[in-house]
Enzyme design. Structure first.
Site, PDB file in Angstrom:
ATOM      1  CG  ASP A 168      -2.082   0.940   1.119  1.00  0.00           C
ATOM      2  OD1 ASP A 168      -2.406   1.347  -0.011  1.00  0.00           O
ATOM      3  OD2 ASP A 168      -2.673   1.281   2.158  1.00  0.00           O
TER       4      ASP A 168
ATOM      5  N   GLY B  77      -0.191   5.411  -4.408  1.00  0.00           N
ATOM      6  CA  GLY B  77      -0.851   6.667  -4.788  1.00  0.00           C
ATOM      7  C   GLY B  77      -0.251   7.844  -4.054  1.00  0.00           C
ATOM      8  NE  ARG B  78      -1.402   6.618   1.286  1.00  0.00           N
ATOM      9  CZ  ARG B  78      -1.309   5.730   2.268  1.00  0.00           C
ATOM     10  NH1 ARG B  78      -0.938   6.119   3.471  1.00  0.00           N
ATOM     11  NH2 ARG B  78      -1.575   4.466   2.043  1.00  0.00           N
TER      12      ARG B  78
ATOM     13  NE  ARG C  73      -4.598   6.888  -6.838  1.00  0.00           N
ATOM     14  CZ  ARG C  73      -4.455   6.629  -5.529  1.00  0.00           C
ATOM     15  NH1 ARG C  73      -4.184   7.582  -4.679  1.00  0.00           N
ATOM     16  NH2 ARG C  73      -4.605   5.397  -5.090  1.00  0.00           N
TER      17      ARG C  73
ATOM     18  CG  ASN D  31      -7.973  -2.011  -4.952  1.00  0.00           C
ATOM     19  OD1 ASN D  31      -7.061  -2.827  -4.766  1.00  0.00           O
ATOM     20  ND2 ASN D  31      -8.220  -1.031  -4.076  1.00  0.00           N
TER      21      ASN D  31
ATOM     22  NE  ARG E  86      -7.685   1.943  -5.389  1.00  0.00           N
ATOM     23  CZ  ARG E  86      -6.522   2.105  -4.805  1.00  0.00           C
ATOM     24  NH1 ARG E  86      -5.496   2.540  -5.504  1.00  0.00           N
ATOM     25  NH2 ARG E  86      -6.366   1.832  -3.527  1.00  0.00           N
TER      26      ARG E  86
ATOM     27  NE  ARG F  69      -2.779  -1.439   4.601  1.00  0.00           N
ATOM     28  CZ  ARG F  69      -4.032  -1.519   4.203  1.00  0.00           C
ATOM     29  NH1 ARG F  69      -4.804  -2.463   4.679  1.00  0.00           N
ATOM     30  NH2 ARG F  69      -4.538  -0.656   3.330  1.00  0.00           N
TER      31      ARG F  69
ATOM     32  NE  ARG G 187      -7.788   0.703   5.672  1.00  0.00           N
ATOM     33  CZ  ARG G 187      -7.698   2.023   5.853  1.00  0.00           C
ATOM     34  NH1 ARG G 187      -7.931   2.559   7.032  1.00  0.00           N
ATOM     35  NH2 ARG G 187      -7.383   2.820   4.840  1.00  0.00           N
TER      36      ARG G 187
HETATM   37  C1  IPE Z   1      -5.341  -2.749  -0.047  1.00  0.00           C
HETATM   38  O1  IPE Z   1      -5.048  -1.404  -0.218  1.00  0.00           O
HETATM   39  C2  IPE Z   1      -5.348  -3.439  -1.370  1.00  0.00           C
HETATM   40  C3  IPE Z   1      -4.052  -3.546  -2.050  1.00  0.00           C
HETATM   41  C4  IPE Z   1      -2.891  -3.169  -1.567  1.00  0.00           C
HETATM   42  C5  IPE Z   1      -4.090  -4.139  -3.350  1.00  0.00           C
HETATM   43  P1  IPE Z   1      -6.217  -0.296  -0.320  1.00  0.00           P
HETATM   44  O2  IPE Z   1      -5.550   1.006  -0.464  1.00  0.00           O
HETATM   45  O3  IPE Z   1      -7.171  -0.684  -1.379  1.00  0.00           O
HETATM   46  O4  IPE Z   1      -6.925  -0.450   1.093  1.00  0.00           O
HETATM   47  P2  IPE Z   1      -7.814   0.586   1.909  1.00  0.00           P
HETATM   48  O5  IPE Z   1      -8.857   1.095   0.966  1.00  0.00           O
HETATM   49  O6  IPE Z   1      -6.902   1.660   2.383  1.00  0.00           O
HETATM   50  O7  IPE Z   1      -8.359  -0.217   3.048  1.00  0.00           O
HETATM   51  C1  IPE Z   2      -1.709   0.189  -3.256  1.00  0.00           C
HETATM   52  O1  IPE Z   2      -1.457   1.549  -3.281  1.00  0.00           O
HETATM   53  C2  IPE Z   2      -1.927  -0.386  -4.622  1.00  0.00           C
HETATM   54  C3  IPE Z   2      -3.323  -0.755  -4.893  1.00  0.00           C
HETATM   55  C4  IPE Z   2      -4.300  -0.739  -4.037  1.00  0.00           C
HETATM   56  C5  IPE Z   2      -3.618  -1.181  -6.257  1.00  0.00           C
HETATM   57  P1  IPE Z   2      -2.635   2.619  -3.268  1.00  0.00           P
HETATM   58  O2  IPE Z   2      -2.984   2.919  -4.678  1.00  0.00           O
HETATM   59  O3  IPE Z   2      -3.755   2.160  -2.424  1.00  0.00           O
HETATM   60  O4  IPE Z   2      -1.898   3.843  -2.626  1.00  0.00           O
HETATM   61  P2  IPE Z   2      -2.499   4.876  -1.585  1.00  0.00           P
HETATM   62  O5  IPE Z   2      -2.962   4.078  -0.404  1.00  0.00           O
HETATM   63  O6  IPE Z   2      -3.629   5.572  -2.280  1.00  0.00           O
HETATM   64  O7  IPE Z   2      -1.359   5.774  -1.280  1.00  0.00           O
HETATM   65 MG    MG Z   3      -4.167   2.409  -0.413  1.00  0.00          MG
END
Ligand code: IPE
Ligand code: IPE
Ligand code: MG
Length: 235
Positions: free
Chosen positions: A16, A19-20, A29, A64, A67, A183, A189
Site C-alpha cells: 500500500d 498513490g500517496r 497515481r 479496488n 477507483r 502492510r 487494517r
Molecule cells: C489494499 O489497499 C489493497 C491492495 C494493496 C491491493 P487499499 O488502499 O485498497 O486499502 P484501503 O482502501 O486503504 O483499506
Molecule cells: C496500493 O497503493 C496499490 C493498490 C491498491 C492497487 P494505493 O494505490 O492504495 O496507494 P495509496 O494508499 O492511495 O497511497
Molecule cells: Mg491504499
C-alpha cells in the site's frame, strides 16, 4: 537476516501507498503503481534469496474496482507487462500463481495468467501468489459454493465438511497458512486480505510507502517476526 532467525513459511504483503508516493512527487497515481511494480520484482528476488517458500502479494482487491477507470486500466496493464515477460520465470525459477476471481478479468489477461501458471508450475525457487481481484470474503463465498455443490450432487456427506475441506476449496489450497503479513503505507487494517489463512498471522505495519520499500525493510520485518512469541491459543 542472521542465520539463527526463524523464517516464516509464508509471507503476505499488502503493498500500500503507491498513490500517496506519486502524489507527493506531483506524479500521476499510475506512476506510483509503476514504481510499485518494480519494487515488487525486487522483493520477490530478495525473498527467494532468503529462502522464503511462499509469498503472497496483494495487487488488486475486489474493492479496488471503485477507483477511476484509468487507474484500474493502468494497474491491469502493469500486470500484463509482468506476465508477458514469461522468460523471467524460467530464469528466476519463480512459481507464479494468480489468486482471486478471474471471471471479471479481461479475456487476454486470463489467457496470459493461464500460460504463466502453466509455464512456471515446476519452478522450485519460490511460490508467489499475486492476489488479483482478490477478496478474503469473496474467496470464502467461492469455497462455500463449491462445498454446497458437492453436497447437493451427493458426492460428499455434510459431516465431512471441516477445516481441511474448506482449506482445499480456497485459492491457496495446499499451501501453508500465512505466518507474517506486512502492510506498508501506514494503515493498520487487513482490507479483506487472506482472512482465513491469516487467522494466526503476525502483523508488521510500516509507514514506509510501498515504492520506497527495500530489501532491508523486508529483512527488518522478518527480524521483528522472529522476535514474536506465537502461542496459537496455548500458553
Ligand atoms: C489494499 O489497499 C489493497 C491492495 C494493496 C491491493 P487499499 O488502499 O485498497 O486499502 P484501503 O482502501 O486503504 O483499506
Ligand atoms: C496500493 O497503493 C496499490 C493498490 C491498491 C492497487 P494505493 O494505490 O492504495 O496507494 P495509496 O494508499 O492511495 O497511497
Ligand atoms: Mg491504499
Amino acid at each position: 537476516m542472521t542465520q539463527s532467525q526463524t523464517l516464516p513459511d509464508h509471507v503476505g504483503i499488502i503493498m500500500d501507498g503507491n498513490g500517496r508516493w506519486a502524489t507527493a512527487r506531483g506524479l500521476s497515481r499510475n506512476r506510483g503503481h509503476k514504481r510499485g511494480a518494480e519494487v515488487f520484482g525486487e522483493i520477490v528476488r530478495h525473498a527467494k534469496r532468503l529462502g522464503i517458500p511462499y509469498l503472497t502479494v496483494y495487487a488488486f482487491s475486489t474493492e479496488n474496482w471503485n477507483r477511476p477507470p484509468q487507474e484500474v486500466a493502468g494497474i491491469m496493464d502493469l500486470l500484463r507487462g509482468y506476465l508477458r515477460d514469461a522468460d523471467r520465470y524460467r530464469k528466476e525459477n519463480v512459481q507464479t500463481q494468480i489468486i482471486g476471481d478471474k471471471a471479471q478479468l479481461d479475456a487476454d489477461l486470463v489467457e496470459m495468467i493461464a500460460k504463466v501458471e502453466e509455464g512456471s508450475r515446476n519452478n522450485t525457487g519460490i511460490h508467489v501468489n499475486i492476489a488479483l481481484n482478490y477478496g478474503g470474503r469473496d474467496e470464502l463465498v467461492h469455497a462455500a459454493r463449491k462445498i454446497a455443490a458437492m453436497i447437493l450432487e451427493g458426492s460428499i456427506p455434510l459431516q465431512s465438511v471441516d477445516h481441511s475441506m474448506l482449506e482445499r476449496c480456497l485459492y491457496t489450497a495446499g499451501q501453508p497458512d500465512v505466518d507474517l503479513i506486512i502492510r506498508t503505507g501506514g494503515e493498520q487494517r487487513v482490507s479483506n486480505f487472506l482472512l482465513w489463512q491469516g487467522a494466526y498471522a503476525e502483523f508488521v505495519f510500516t509507514p514506509t510507502l510501498w515504492p520506497d520499500f527495500t530489501a532491508a525493510d523486508l529483512d527488518a520485518a522478518l527480524e521483528e517476526f522472529s522476535r514474536r512469541e506465537r502461542r496459537m491459543g496455548g500458553i
